[in-house]
Enzyme design. Structure first.
Site, PDB file in Angstrom:
ATOM      1  N   ASP A  20       0.866  -1.180   0.000  1.00 41.36           N
ATOM      2  CA  ASP A  20       0.000   0.000   0.000  1.00 41.36           C
ATOM      3  C   ASP A  20       0.900   1.227   0.000  1.00 41.36           C
ATOM      4  O   ASP A  20       1.634   1.469   0.962  1.00 41.36           O
ATOM      5  CB  ASP A  20      -0.897  -0.011   1.241  1.00 41.36           C
ATOM      6  CG  ASP A  20      -1.873   1.151   1.285  1.00 41.36           C
ATOM      7  OD1 ASP A  20      -1.685   2.127   0.526  1.00 41.36           O
ATOM      8  OD2 ASP A  20      -2.815   1.096   2.091  1.00 41.36           O
ATOM      9  N   TYR A  51      -5.845  17.497  -8.026  1.00 41.12           N
ATOM     10  CA  TYR A  51      -5.048  16.610  -8.880  1.00 41.12           C
ATOM     11  C   TYR A  51      -3.915  17.413  -9.519  1.00 41.12           C
ATOM     12  O   TYR A  51      -2.757  16.968  -9.546  1.00 41.12           O
ATOM     13  CB  TYR A  51      -5.924  15.978  -9.955  1.00 41.12           C
ATOM     14  CG  TYR A  51      -5.148  15.119 -10.923  1.00 41.12           C
ATOM     15  CD1 TYR A  51      -4.748  13.829 -10.571  1.00 41.12           C
ATOM     16  CD2 TYR A  51      -4.805  15.591 -12.183  1.00 41.12           C
ATOM     17  CE1 TYR A  51      -4.019  13.044 -11.447  1.00 41.12           C
ATOM     18  CE2 TYR A  51      -4.080  14.813 -13.068  1.00 41.12           C
ATOM     19  CZ  TYR A  51      -3.683  13.542 -12.696  1.00 41.12           C
ATOM     20  OH  TYR A  51      -2.961  12.773 -13.576  1.00 41.12           O
ATOM     21  N   SER A  93       1.820  14.845 -14.896  1.00 42.28           N
ATOM     22  CA  SER A  93       0.714  15.095 -15.827  1.00 42.28           C
ATOM     23  C   SER A  93       0.941  16.456 -16.455  1.00 42.28           C
ATOM     24  O   SER A  93       1.594  17.332 -15.860  1.00 42.28           O
ATOM     25  CB  SER A  93      -0.633  15.087 -15.090  1.00 42.28           C
ATOM     26  OG  SER A  93      -1.679  15.598 -15.913  1.00 42.28           O
TER      27      SER A  93
END
Length: 235
Positions: A21, A113, A100
């Site tokens: 995780d 984001y 991104s």
């Protein structure tokens, strides 16, 4: 090749699965230690765990915002901190973080984001100078729209109130662009080639339209580039 995820995956030839995780420090450290125990070295790390949230900033809960950063930013940091001692001891390595195009052209109603990816870019630029003397190279790949499970896993807060449907229209455009975007296989091939290089530019746009967008972000006045993004995603 090892992949780390919270859930067991169907076997892929040449890929070993380890359960981990990325939001749990001990889990990440244990997984990286296991890879080193089995292989004796770690040559490449690709940090690509992440998800997206969307909605107006004023209606996004602090818990959701923190969860966004916890995985997208701090997850990458946990993985990098775990492998750097191994790479330093062996004399080199390569760390690739998934960013991104939103990291340099932040998208309205996808604010947190965008913040997480802008932070990844800053993280990579700073880390590159810290670990260069050890023969470790670091870069961030900045894709645009990819047709993947990212879209269906986005957490949406579609409360509008005074926004007059702008949130829903923006999210619908995002999801259409993603669903008609680049295939995961094409993106994966590019990322693999980037990871196998010994060095590269620190920030690399993925795909011709996004290379053009990255160039425009550098050349255009910020006021103009931000207005263009607003016209695309905030009408």
């Amino acid at each position: 090749v090892y992949e780390l995820s919270r859930h067991a995956k169907e076997g892929t030839p040449g890929v070993e699965h380890l359960t981990a995780d990325m939001t749990d420090e001990a889990s990440v450290q244990a997984a990286v230690a296991e890879v080193e125990r089995r292989e004796g070295r770690i040559d490449i790390l690709v940090c690509n765990a992440g998800f997206g949230i969307s909605g107006a900033a004023e209606y996004t809960s602090p818990d959701d915002a923190h969860a966004q950063l916890e995985l997208n930013l701090y997850g990458a940091d946990r993985a990098a901190r775990a492998v750097i001692p191994v790479m330093r001891a062996q004399g080199g390595g390569r760390i690739v973080c998934m960013s991104s195009i939103a990291g340099i052209l932040p998208i309205p109603f996808q604010l947190w984001y965008s913040v997480s990816k802008a932070a990844i870019n800053a993280y990579v630029l700073a880390l590159q100078n810290e670990v260069r003397p050890f023969g470790i190279s670091v870069c961030a790949v900045m894709p645009g729209d990819i047709s993947s499970g990212f879209t269906s896993n986005r957490k949406k807060t579609l409360r509008e109130d005074a926004y007059g449907g702008r949130v829903a229209r923006s999210v619908a455009k995002m999801e259409h662009d993603e669903e008609t975007g680049m295939s995961p296989e094409t993106a994966g091939e590019f990322i693999a080639k980037t990871a196998l290089r010994k060095s590269s530019r620190p920030l690399i746009a993925l795909g011709l339209p996004y290379k053009a967008a990255a160039a425009a972000a550098k050349l255009l006045p910020r006021r103009l580039s931000n207005r263009i993004i607003g016209m695309m995603y905030a009408k």
